[in-house]
Design a protein around this motif. Structure first.
Motif, PDB file in Angstrom:
ATOM      1  N   ARG A  53     -11.785  11.651  -1.600  1.00  0.00           N
ATOM      2  CA  ARG A  53     -11.020  12.079  -0.439  1.00  0.00           C
ATOM      3  C   ARG A  53     -10.825  13.582  -0.521  1.00  0.00           C
ATOM      4  N   VAL A  54     -10.950  14.251   0.595  1.00  0.00           N
ATOM      5  CA  VAL A  54     -10.771  15.704   0.589  1.00  0.00           C
ATOM      6  C   VAL A  54      -9.290  16.035   0.422  1.00  0.00           C
ATOM      7  N   PRO A  55      -8.994  17.202  -0.172  1.00  0.00           N
ATOM      8  CA  PRO A  55      -7.594  17.581  -0.366  1.00  0.00           C
ATOM      9  C   PRO A  55      -6.827  17.653   0.954  1.00  0.00           C
ATOM     10  N   GLN A  56      -5.574  17.336   0.840  1.00  0.00           N
ATOM     11  CA  GLN A  56      -4.695  17.237   2.001  1.00  0.00           C
ATOM     12  C   GLN A  56      -3.625  18.325   1.928  1.00  0.00           C
ATOM     13  N   PRO A  57      -2.978  18.619   3.053  1.00  0.00           N
ATOM     14  CA  PRO A  57      -1.944  19.661   3.038  1.00  0.00           C
ATOM     15  C   PRO A  57      -0.855  19.370   2.001  1.00  0.00           C
ATOM     16  N   LEU A  58      -0.404  20.411   1.353  1.00  0.00           N
ATOM     17  CA  LEU A  58       0.626  20.257   0.320  1.00  0.00           C
ATOM     18  C   LEU A  58       1.994  19.986   0.947  1.00  0.00           C
ATOM     19  N   ASN A  59       2.186  20.463   2.167  1.00  0.00           N
ATOM     20  CA  ASN A  59       3.504  20.393   2.825  1.00  0.00           C
ATOM     21  C   ASN A  59       4.554  21.013   1.909  1.00  0.00           C
ATOM     22  N   GLN A  60       5.678  20.346   1.743  1.00  0.00           N
ATOM     23  CA  GLN A  60       6.767  20.996   0.983  1.00  0.00           C
ATOM     24  C   GLN A  60       6.725  20.653  -0.501  1.00  0.00           C
ATOM     25  N   ARG A  61       5.682  19.999  -0.934  1.00  0.00           N
ATOM     26  CA  ARG A  61       5.661  19.568  -2.330  1.00  0.00           C
ATOM     27  C   ARG A  61       5.655  20.738  -3.308  1.00  0.00           C
ATOM     28  N   LYS A  62       6.306  20.522  -4.440  1.00  0.00           N
ATOM     29  CA  LYS A  62       6.217  21.478  -5.542  1.00  0.00           C
ATOM     30  C   LYS A  62       5.209  20.947  -6.549  1.00  0.00           C
ATOM     31  N   VAL A  63       4.407  21.839  -7.079  1.00  0.00           N
ATOM     32  CA  VAL A  63       3.461  21.463  -8.130  1.00  0.00           C
ATOM     33  C   VAL A  63       3.923  22.108  -9.422  1.00  0.00           C
ATOM     34  N   LEU A  64       4.150  21.281 -10.420  1.00  0.00           N
ATOM     35  CA  LEU A  64       4.543  21.788 -11.737  1.00  0.00           C
ATOM     36  C   LEU A  64       3.295  22.204 -12.496  1.00  0.00           C
ATOM     37  N   ALA A  65       3.335  23.362 -13.109  1.00  0.00           N
ATOM     38  CA  ALA A  65       2.241  23.753 -13.981  1.00  0.00           C
ATOM     39  C   ALA A  65       2.782  23.827 -15.396  1.00  0.00           C
ATOM     40  N   SER A  66       2.219  23.063 -16.307  1.00  0.00           N
ATOM     41  CA  SER A  66       2.634  23.092 -17.701  1.00  0.00           C
ATOM     42  C   SER A  66       1.545  23.745 -18.528  1.00  0.00           C
ATOM     43  N   PHE A  67       1.880  24.854 -19.162  1.00  0.00           N
ATOM     44  CA  PHE A  67       0.893  25.532 -20.004  1.00  0.00           C
ATOM     45  C   PHE A  67       1.481  25.856 -21.354  1.00  0.00           C
ATOM     46  N   ASN A  68       2.159  24.894 -21.933  1.00  0.00           N
ATOM     47  CA  ASN A  68       2.734  25.077 -23.281  1.00  0.00           C
ATOM     48  C   ASN A  68       1.656  25.424 -24.283  1.00  0.00           C
TER      49      ASN A  68
END
Ligand code: BO1
Ligand code: ZN
Length: 260
Positions: free
Chosen positions: A245-260
């Motif tokens: 499935r092609v990527p969809q709009p993020l809308n108001q979502r937050k994406v966590l990035a973990s780079f410990n």
């Protein structure tokens, strides 16, 4: 990332990747540019029991949409607030000869394929069917797959068996192996967001974790994935390809990035 509810209107019986709702060429949402929340010291996400091969053979199934491997509930995730146990894994890939077949993209770049390992919250729900309808009921690990120089022996547990289940509905039995071998070596670097199932019924019930490190398979292995399976139960044969499935709009979502 967003649910398009109208997809659910097709029901479970028959749906395809063709048409307006999954346009080609792909449009995308680059979720890396929406990150910014880092959380130093946060407990990292470790799949548990993944290096134990297990004792029971696993069922490999061509369901007409993907190749799916059943997983024992002895595999589970750590680092999430509840106990998510494994149910199945499956793959998404592109059309024959294409190096674009992943459902997630990092820095606007698609990968050749993507592995999904599906888990459900066994603390809160008695079954995956119940969990999949509830927010955060499922946790899916996404592993981006690209083409490298070498054959990846771990992926051969699956790929070397595809010819046995060419037709939709066919199943075969796979000796237990360590699912951890399918993951990238660095598990502490990942993106996480709340999203949906990427196929109907597209419920918004998934805690997605996408590792930033990719795994490599050989060009020959990708070819096998793209060309072996058929999406129908009988002739006329139709190759099971381009099942992402092609990527969809993020809308108001937050994406966590973990780079410990
Ligand atoms: S995915 O990981 O977002 N591509 C994804 C998409 C669809 C499902 C799972 C993961 N579907 C559900 C089925 C259920 C089944 C469950 C676990 O997967 O709708 O019937 O129990 O296998
Ligand atoms: Zn999937």
């Amino acid at each position: 990332l967003q649910v398009i509810w109208i997809l659910a209107a097709f029901g479970d019986e028959h749906w395809t990747y063709e048409g307006e709702l999954n346009p080609r060429p792909a449009t995308y949402t680059d979720f890396s540019s929406h990150t910014g929340t880092s959380s130093p010291g946060r407990k990292i996400y470790v799949p548990h029991g993944y290096d134990q091969p297990g004792t029971e053979p696993l069922e490999l199934h061509n369901n007409g949409h993907t190749v799916q491997l059943s997983l024992p509930p002895t595999l589970y995730l750590e680092g999430l607030p509840r106990k998510y146990v494994a149910v199945q894994l499956h793959l998404h890939w592109g059309e024959r000869g294409s190096k674009m077949g992943s459902e997630h993209q990092i820095n606007s770049k698609a990968s050749a394929a993507e592995l999904h390992i599906v888990h459900y919250d066994s603390d809160s729900y008695n079954s995956v069917g119940e969990a999949m309808k509830s927010p955060q009921g499922l946790a899916v690990l996404g592993i981006l797959i690209e083409v490298g120089e070498n054959e990846n022996p771990a992926y051969e547990h699956i790929l070397s068996r595809l010819h046995e289940i060419r037709y939709k509905g066919q199943k075969t039995s796979v000796p237990p192996f360590s699912v951890k071998e399918l993951l990238p070596p660095e598990l502490s670097q990942f993106f996480r967001y709340n999203g949906s199932l990427t196929t109907p019924p597209c419920y918004q019930s998934v805690v997605w974790t996408v590792f930033s490190q990719k795994v490599q398979i050989s060009a020959g292995q990708l070819e096998k994935l793209q060309e072996t399976l058929l999406s129908r139960e009988r002739e006329p044969a139709q190759v099971l390809e381009q099942n992402y499935r092609v990527p969809q709009p993020l809308n108001q979502r937050k994406v966590l990035a973990s780079f410990n």
